[in-house]
Motif scaffolding. Structure first.
Motif, PDB file in Angstrom:
ATOM      1  N   ILE A  65     -17.504  40.692  13.667  1.00  0.00           N
ATOM      2  CA  ILE A  65     -17.900  39.486  12.948  1.00  0.00           C
ATOM      3  C   ILE A  65     -16.906  39.263  11.819  1.00  0.00           C
ATOM      4  N   ALA A  66     -16.451  38.022  11.672  1.00  0.00           N
ATOM      5  CA  ALA A  66     -15.591  37.640  10.545  1.00  0.00           C
ATOM      6  C   ALA A  66     -16.221  36.435   9.864  1.00  0.00           C
ATOM      7  N   ARG A  67     -16.071  36.405   8.565  1.00  0.00           N
ATOM      8  CA  ARG A  67     -16.561  35.281   7.760  1.00  0.00           C
ATOM      9  C   ARG A  67     -15.388  34.778   6.920  1.00  0.00           C
ATOM     10  N   PRO A  68     -14.496  33.970   7.533  1.00  0.00           N
ATOM     11  CA  PRO A  68     -13.271  33.568   6.842  1.00  0.00           C
ATOM     12  C   PRO A  68     -13.492  32.684   5.622  1.00  0.00           C
ATOM     13  N   GLU A  69     -14.615  31.990   5.575  1.00  0.00           N
ATOM     14  CA  GLU A  69     -14.960  31.197   4.394  1.00  0.00           C
ATOM     15  C   GLU A  69     -16.443  30.890   4.438  1.00  0.00           C
ATOM     16  N   GLU A  70     -16.960  30.413   3.336  1.00  0.00           N
ATOM     17  CA  GLU A  70     -18.381  30.062   3.241  1.00  0.00           C
ATOM     18  C   GLU A  70     -18.734  29.050   4.332  1.00  0.00           C
ATOM     19  N   GLY A  71     -19.804  29.325   5.069  1.00  0.00           N
ATOM     20  CA  GLY A  71     -20.277  28.389   6.082  1.00  0.00           C
ATOM     21  C   GLY A  71     -19.554  28.467   7.413  1.00  0.00           C
ATOM     22  N   LEU A  72     -18.780  29.535   7.640  1.00  0.00           N
ATOM     23  CA  LEU A  72     -18.036  29.694   8.888  1.00  0.00           C
ATOM     24  C   LEU A  72     -18.145  31.151   9.330  1.00  0.00           C
ATOM     25  N   ILE A  73     -18.594  31.362  10.580  1.00  0.00           N
ATOM     26  CA  ILE A  73     -18.710  32.710  11.138  1.00  0.00           C
ATOM     27  C   ILE A  73     -17.990  32.726  12.477  1.00  0.00           C
ATOM     28  N   VAL A  74     -17.188  33.769  12.695  1.00  0.00           N
ATOM     29  CA  VAL A  74     -16.486  33.961  13.963  1.00  0.00           C
ATOM     30  C   VAL A  74     -16.929  35.305  14.526  1.00  0.00           C
ATOM     31  N   VAL A  75     -17.331  35.317  15.801  1.00  0.00           N
ATOM     32  CA  VAL A  75     -17.719  36.562  16.452  1.00  0.00           C
ATOM     33  C   VAL A  75     -16.833  36.789  17.678  1.00  0.00           C
ATOM     34  N   ALA A  76     -16.588  38.053  17.952  1.00  0.00           N
ATOM     35  CA  ALA A  76     -15.863  38.465  19.155  1.00  0.00           C
ATOM     36  C   ALA A  76     -16.607  39.666  19.724  1.00  0.00           C
ATOM     37  N   TYR A  77     -16.649  39.751  21.062  1.00  0.00           N
ATOM     38  CA  TYR A  77     -17.426  40.817  21.678  1.00  0.00           C
ATOM     39  C   TYR A  77     -17.148  40.885  23.166  1.00  0.00           C
ATOM     40  N   HIS A  78     -17.627  41.966  23.766  1.00  0.00           N
ATOM     41  CA  HIS A  78     -17.667  42.075  25.220  1.00  0.00           C
ATOM     42  C   HIS A  78     -19.130  41.897  25.609  1.00  0.00           C
ATOM     43  N   ILE A  79     -19.357  41.149  26.676  1.00  0.00           N
ATOM     44  CA  ILE A  79     -20.720  40.894  27.141  1.00  0.00           C
ATOM     45  C   ILE A  79     -20.876  41.382  28.579  1.00  0.00           C
ATOM     46  N   ALA A  80     -22.026  41.952  28.875  1.00  0.00           N
ATOM     47  CA  ALA A  80     -22.422  42.269  30.244  1.00  0.00           C
ATOM     48  C   ALA A  80     -23.808  41.672  30.416  1.00  0.00           C
ATOM     49  N   VAL A  81     -23.940  40.734  31.349  1.00  0.00           N
ATOM     50  CA  VAL A  81     -25.216  40.055  31.561  1.00  0.00           C
ATOM     51  C   VAL A  81     -25.612  40.154  33.030  1.00  0.00           C
ATOM     52  N   ALA A  82     -26.909  39.968  33.270  1.00  0.00           N
ATOM     53  CA  ALA A  82     -27.406  40.031  34.639  1.00  0.00           C
ATOM     54  C   ALA A  82     -28.635  39.151  34.788  1.00  0.00           C
ATOM     55  N   ARG A  83     -28.856  38.732  36.024  1.00  0.00           N
ATOM     56  CA  ARG A  83     -30.101  38.073  36.439  1.00  0.00           C
ATOM     57  C   ARG A  83     -30.245  38.368  37.928  1.00  0.00           C
ATOM     58  N   ASP A  84     -31.407  38.817  38.298  1.00  0.00           N
ATOM     59  CA  ASP A  84     -31.645  39.241  39.679  1.00  0.00           C
ATOM     60  C   ASP A  84     -30.532  40.205  40.100  1.00  0.00           C
ATOM     61  N   ASP A  85     -29.807  39.909  41.178  1.00  0.00           N
ATOM     62  CA  ASP A  85     -28.723  40.780  41.647  1.00  0.00           C
ATOM     63  C   ASP A  85     -27.343  40.306  41.195  1.00  0.00           C
ATOM     64  N   GLU A  86     -27.277  39.323  40.312  1.00  0.00           N
ATOM     65  CA  GLU A  86     -25.999  38.781  39.847  1.00  0.00           C
ATOM     66  C   GLU A  86     -25.617  39.415  38.508  1.00  0.00           C
ATOM     67  N   HIS A  87     -24.340  39.799  38.392  1.00  0.00           N
ATOM     68  CA  HIS A  87     -23.819  40.418  37.175  1.00  0.00           C
ATOM     69  C   HIS A  87     -22.555  39.681  36.746  1.00  0.00           C
ATOM     70  N   TYR A  88     -22.320  39.645  35.430  1.00  0.00           N
ATOM     71  CA  TYR A  88     -21.136  38.983  34.885  1.00  0.00           C
ATOM     72  C   TYR A  88     -20.722  39.730  33.626  1.00  0.00           C
ATOM     73  N   ALA A  89     -19.418  39.852  33.419  1.00  0.00           N
ATOM     74  CA  ALA A  89     -18.890  40.487  32.212  1.00  0.00           C
ATOM     75  C   ALA A  89     -17.706  39.679  31.722  1.00  0.00           C
ATOM     76  N   ALA A  90     -17.523  39.640  30.393  1.00  0.00           N
ATOM     77  CA  ALA A  90     -16.402  38.894  29.810  1.00  0.00           C
ATOM     78  C   ALA A  90     -16.173  39.333  28.375  1.00  0.00           C
ATOM     79  N   HIS A  91     -14.973  39.057  27.895  1.00  0.00           N
ATOM     80  CA  HIS A  91     -14.653  39.156  26.478  1.00  0.00           C
ATOM     81  C   HIS A  91     -14.854  37.750  25.928  1.00  0.00           C
ATOM     82  N   CYS A  92     -15.555  37.616  24.808  1.00  0.00           N
ATOM     83  CA  CYS A  92     -15.936  36.300  24.313  1.00  0.00           C
ATOM     84  C   CYS A  92     -15.647  36.146  22.825  1.00  0.00           C
ATOM     85  N   THR A  93     -15.506  34.904  22.415  1.00  0.00           N
ATOM     86  CA  THR A  93     -15.507  34.546  21.000  1.00  0.00           C
ATOM     87  C   THR A  93     -16.384  33.318  20.830  1.00  0.00           C
ATOM     88  N   SER A  94     -17.012  33.228  19.673  1.00  0.00           N
ATOM     89  CA  SER A  94     -17.764  32.040  19.286  1.00  0.00           C
ATOM     90  C   SER A  94     -17.510  31.795  17.805  1.00  0.00           C
TER      91      SER A  94
END
Length: 117
Positions: A65-94
């Motif tokens: 997590i980075a907070r470069p200035e007031e009122g702004l947040i940047v996140v970076a992460y690796h995600i692993a998600v699933a539903r039923d038999d489906e799986h997905y993984a990615a490196h993400c930023t928001s």
């Protein structure tokens, strides 16, 4: 927004229903996703993601997590998600922008599936 709430907010983007998703995505949001047309903006980004089935299992790792200035947040992460038999993984930023007290919206999101040699 404290760190725990940041990750709850991000997880809700993967699991929440379409209306929840629409409420958290800014109309000017830009997204890069690993499916055509790859680069999406505004309503197109919201419609594309809001109309996909939601994930039922979410696991974060390599979280930053980075907070470069007031009122702004940047996140970076690796995600692993699933539903039923489906799986997905990615490196993400928001990137979130605060519009008012306790009112945050996503203005940028990208997903990069793990690269292979």
């Amino acid at each position: 927004m404290d760190d725990n709430r940041v990750w709850e907010f991000e997880e809700s983007l993967w699991t929440g229903d379409a209306e929840h998703y629409r409420a958290l995505i800014d109309a000017e949001c830009l997204m890069v996703l690993p499916v055509p047309p790859y680069v999406l903006g505004g309503d197109e980004a919201v419609a594309t993601v809001a109309n996909t089935p939601r994930w039922t299992s979410v696991t974060f790792s390599a979280q930053r997590i980075a907070r470069p200035e007031e009122g702004l947040i940047v996140v970076a992460y690796h995600i692993a998600v699933a539903r039923d038999d489906e799986h997905y993984a990615a490196h993400c930023t928001s990137t979130y922008r605060r519009r008012a007290h306790d009112d945050w919206q996503v203005v940028q999101h990208q997903q990069t599936p793990p690269l292979t040699a």
